[in-house]
Design an enzyme around this catalytic site. Structure first.
Site, PDB file in Angstrom:
ATOM      1  N   THR A 145      43.841  46.695  47.994  1.00 15.58           N
ATOM      2  CA  THR A 145      44.215  45.850  48.970  1.00 15.58           C
ATOM      3  C   THR A 145      45.234  44.798  48.485  1.00 15.58           C
ATOM      4  OG1 THR A 145      43.287  43.778  50.441  1.00 15.58           O
ATOM      5  CG2 THR A 145      42.030  44.754  48.359  1.00 15.58           C
ATOM      6  N   SER A 180      37.891  36.882  47.557  1.00 14.01           N
ATOM      7  CA  SER A 180      36.153  37.219  47.740  1.00 14.01           C
ATOM      8  C   SER A 180      35.686  38.028  46.790  1.00 14.01           C
ATOM      9  CB  SER A 180      36.134  37.783  48.951  1.00 14.01           C
ATOM     10  OG  SER A 180      36.520  39.072  48.950  1.00 14.01           O
ATOM     11  N   TYR A 182      34.423  40.659  47.203  1.00 11.78           N
ATOM     12  CA  TYR A 182      34.943  42.127  47.859  1.00 11.78           C
ATOM     13  C   TYR A 182      36.462  42.338  47.037  1.00 11.78           C
ATOM     14  CZ  TYR A 182      38.223  44.868  50.357  1.00 11.78           C
ATOM     15  OH  TYR A 182      39.091  46.013  50.737  1.00 11.78           O
ATOM     16  N   HIS A 183      37.041  41.393  47.262  1.00 12.50           N
ATOM     17  CA  HIS A 183      38.459  41.527  46.595  1.00 12.50           C
ATOM     18  C   HIS A 183      38.418  41.802  45.270  1.00 12.50           C
ATOM     19  CE1 HIS A 183      39.620  39.633  50.793  1.00 12.50           C
ATOM     20  NE2 HIS A 183      40.436  40.809  50.688  1.00 12.50           N
ATOM     21  N   LYS A 186      37.911  45.211  43.991  1.00 10.85           N
ATOM     22  CA  LYS A 186      39.130  45.841  44.309  1.00 10.85           C
ATOM     23  C   LYS A 186      40.123  45.916  42.805  1.00 10.85           C
ATOM     24  CE  LYS A 186      39.557  48.008  48.236  1.00 10.85           C
ATOM     25  NZ  LYS A 186      39.307  49.579  48.367  1.00 10.85           N
TER      26      LYS A 186
END
Lengths: 394, 394
Positions: A145, A180, A182-183, A186
């Site tokens: 991302t 975040s 989540y980021h 990644k």
């Protein structure tokens, strides 16, 4: 080619499976329905109804086109699911969407944060070990991302940057400021995959994707049973998709904070093109290649304006409302990210237009009786109110 | 101060607990004996026998000094262990050694790799959430590793680097090239902690530590029951410690590959000083501070030479043997890492000398009947022989 699609039941995974199948490739799609379960737990759902399982979808695909998509239902954190998919199917390319894709999901609670990082990191480690042991010459096409980079004060390059420092120079991974947990997961994946390429000689492309919008692809349009999911809720809905839905149902378009937040965007049709371009142009042995996968940059305010203008054309009265930003992010910032590698490989972008937005309105309108309006407004805060700490034990 | 020591049963954790306790701080040490269990599974052990549990060690500390170290036995991946340690003890500083600290351990198998990343990432996430919810003004002192940086072609800075690019400048996280899946797990932690500081305003210091050597501290010397563990096996032994043991037992000093691998090193006494300096000089709210924690750079060949010279003085015949490098790493490379921040805070280094090496020889000699020689040579390879892939199912 034999192509393994991980996360093959998702918004992008299922259209990708059909896209490759329609072009004569042998496709195996794997999913554990994690997204569907997360929706069930939250009381939300895809706007557009989708068939109840991967086998049902594959059957519909066979009925409509005569092509076969093999499917497997299972959890990629489970080695007994991952290993046979590599050992028996022997993929030449692995397209890896099989992760929790939501920043708000990871911020709901400690448990959601831990689960997001556990799920994403462990299933990607499993993929890397399976490649090492069963398909060392295959290539990984991993969905990353643009959010890994955050919003640095310098131009964002594609994965690497040449740094001159104290008279010496090296090409090093571009520094990351994920927004975040989540980021962050990644970024962890990128670190692990890069290591596996350097150490085991694996081939991988990290597609640092922008925000995807759009509902239809050539294959989803063939039959209602071939549609892909469409999320608009605060957890899984992406900005433009959500704005279009809000416009159609007469809900104000909700801009988080000042709206100067700028990101890269692309049409779902271009996601398919990019994944194909990466796949048919594989990296070298040991190469960890990073492409920034988006076609245009917009601020949130620009998207809101566009939806408002397209609404006017279409006959919708669109209000734009600035709401408290549930996220911790800069709302006005420098943003300039390179995205030339995929264009160099032949990407022909579908640029965002009022016409595209209006066509999204029309699809959304067909399903608007299914909208769960209570799911739209943001409830998940990046920085929750601090609990008062309890006194120390004495 | 109330100081929580995570991983308080380890090589550095236990001396750190005693060090702070001796200086009048209130200390709670937590550990789940993961290191002890890993040794049991591998059939290896600490050279120096240590008391059987944290409570036994704390009792000995009380007997010898009259000071109290509180202890808790539990797994930091378990929230029901982490939460009470923060809620009830209300630490002002958290010294976090509570991770799997071994690169070879993470490379033994897929299971070991997954477990290393799961353990390290999840327990650090738990610590961050516990700080957010129970001690938002406390500071985290996290043990990282110089191995996060790898061996880039430019000078290594302390955590951040000013990058000028296309006419703009920003101070960004220093790019990382970790050398094992363990080192990757430490990069993941840094990413998560940095995020938590930016987003929740937590205070943290990441101590990117070099390779630690040495056996004794002022507190371990007080009584044989207060000693710390000493690992020399291929999984947990660090270079100089292992070389000294090899010299004493007449085993050749095993240099992996060409021996030009250069790293930062420090004496265990300086680890204690650095952790104290970080703790008494806390970072600001929201600050993620990174210190490179080592005092000198050496190549492996330089260490082998030093051990050989010190052995000569001491009356040991020391052979140096170059063995196949089990790791994937550069064996001759540029290496220049800044390490001035801790000196600026007042660190008084104990530099490596033949005298220090000879004092290590003498401690090792007392325990040389306990050496398990079969545990010394490297068995864990970074790049295992590739299995022949099985044919595709038809």
């Amino acid at each position: 080619m034999r192509i393994l699609i991980l996360g093959g039941d998702g918004y992008l995974g299922w259209p990708t499976a059909m896209y490759f199948s329609a072009r004569g490739h042998q496709v195996l799609a794997v999913d554990n329905y994690l997204r569907r379960r997360a929706h069930q737990e939250a009381g939300t759902d895809s706007l557009i109804p989708i068939p109840q399982s991967l086998p049902t979808r594959a059957q519909a695909w066979r009925d409509v086109t005569g092509y076969t998509i093999q499917v497997a239902e299972g959890d990629l954190t489970d080695w007994s699911v991952v290993e046979p998919a590599f050992r028996d199917f022997q993929p030449e390319a692995i397209v890896h969407y099989g992760e929790i894709p939501s920043a708000p999901y990871s911020q709901i609670s400690r448990e959601h944060a831990v689960f997001t990082q556990y799920n994403n990191v462990v299933n990607t480690l499993n993929v890397l070990f399976a490649m090492r042991d069963h398909t060392p010459n295959a290539q990984l096409v991993k969905l990353g991302t643009m959010g890994e980079y955050g919003t640095p004060g310098i131009d964002i390059e594609e994965g690497y940057i040449d740094i001159e420092h104290n008279g010496r120079t090296d090409r090093l991974p571009f520094p990351k400021l994920p927004g975040s947990l989540y980021h962050c997961s990644k970024v962890h994946d990128s670190t692990n995959i890069h290591w596996a390429c350097r150490t085991w000689g694996l081939r991988a492309t990290d597609l640092n994707q922008g925000v995807v919008y759009g509902i239809e692809t050539d294959e989803t349009k063939l039959d209602p049973r071939l549609t892909t999911r469409f999320d608009y809720d605060e957890v899984f809905g992406t900005a433009l998709n959500r704005f279009c839905l809000q416009a159609v149902i007469g809900h104000p378009v909700t801009v988080y904070g000042a709206g100067g937040q700028t990101r890269g965007y692309l049409n779902i049709l271009d996601t398919l093109q990019c994944v194909e371009l990466a796949t048919i142009n594989p990296p070298a042995e040991g190469e960890f290649r990073v492409f920034n996968q988006f076609t245009e940059q917009f601020s949130i305010n620009e998207l809101a304006d566009l939806v408002q203008r397209a609404g006017m054309e279409y006959g919708l009265q669109v209000q734009v409302e600035h709401v408290d930003n549930p996220r911790v992010e800069l709302e006005q910032h420098y943003y300039n990210a390179r995205h030339s590698a995929l264009l160099d490989l032949g990407l022909k972008p579908h640029y965002l237009s009022e016409t595209l937005v209006e066509s999204m309105f029309s699809v959304i309108e067909r399903h608007k009786d299914r909208v769960i309006t209570s799911a739209i407004m943001p409830k998940t805060k990046w920085r929750p109110e601090r609990r008062v700490a309890e006194p120390a034990a004495t």
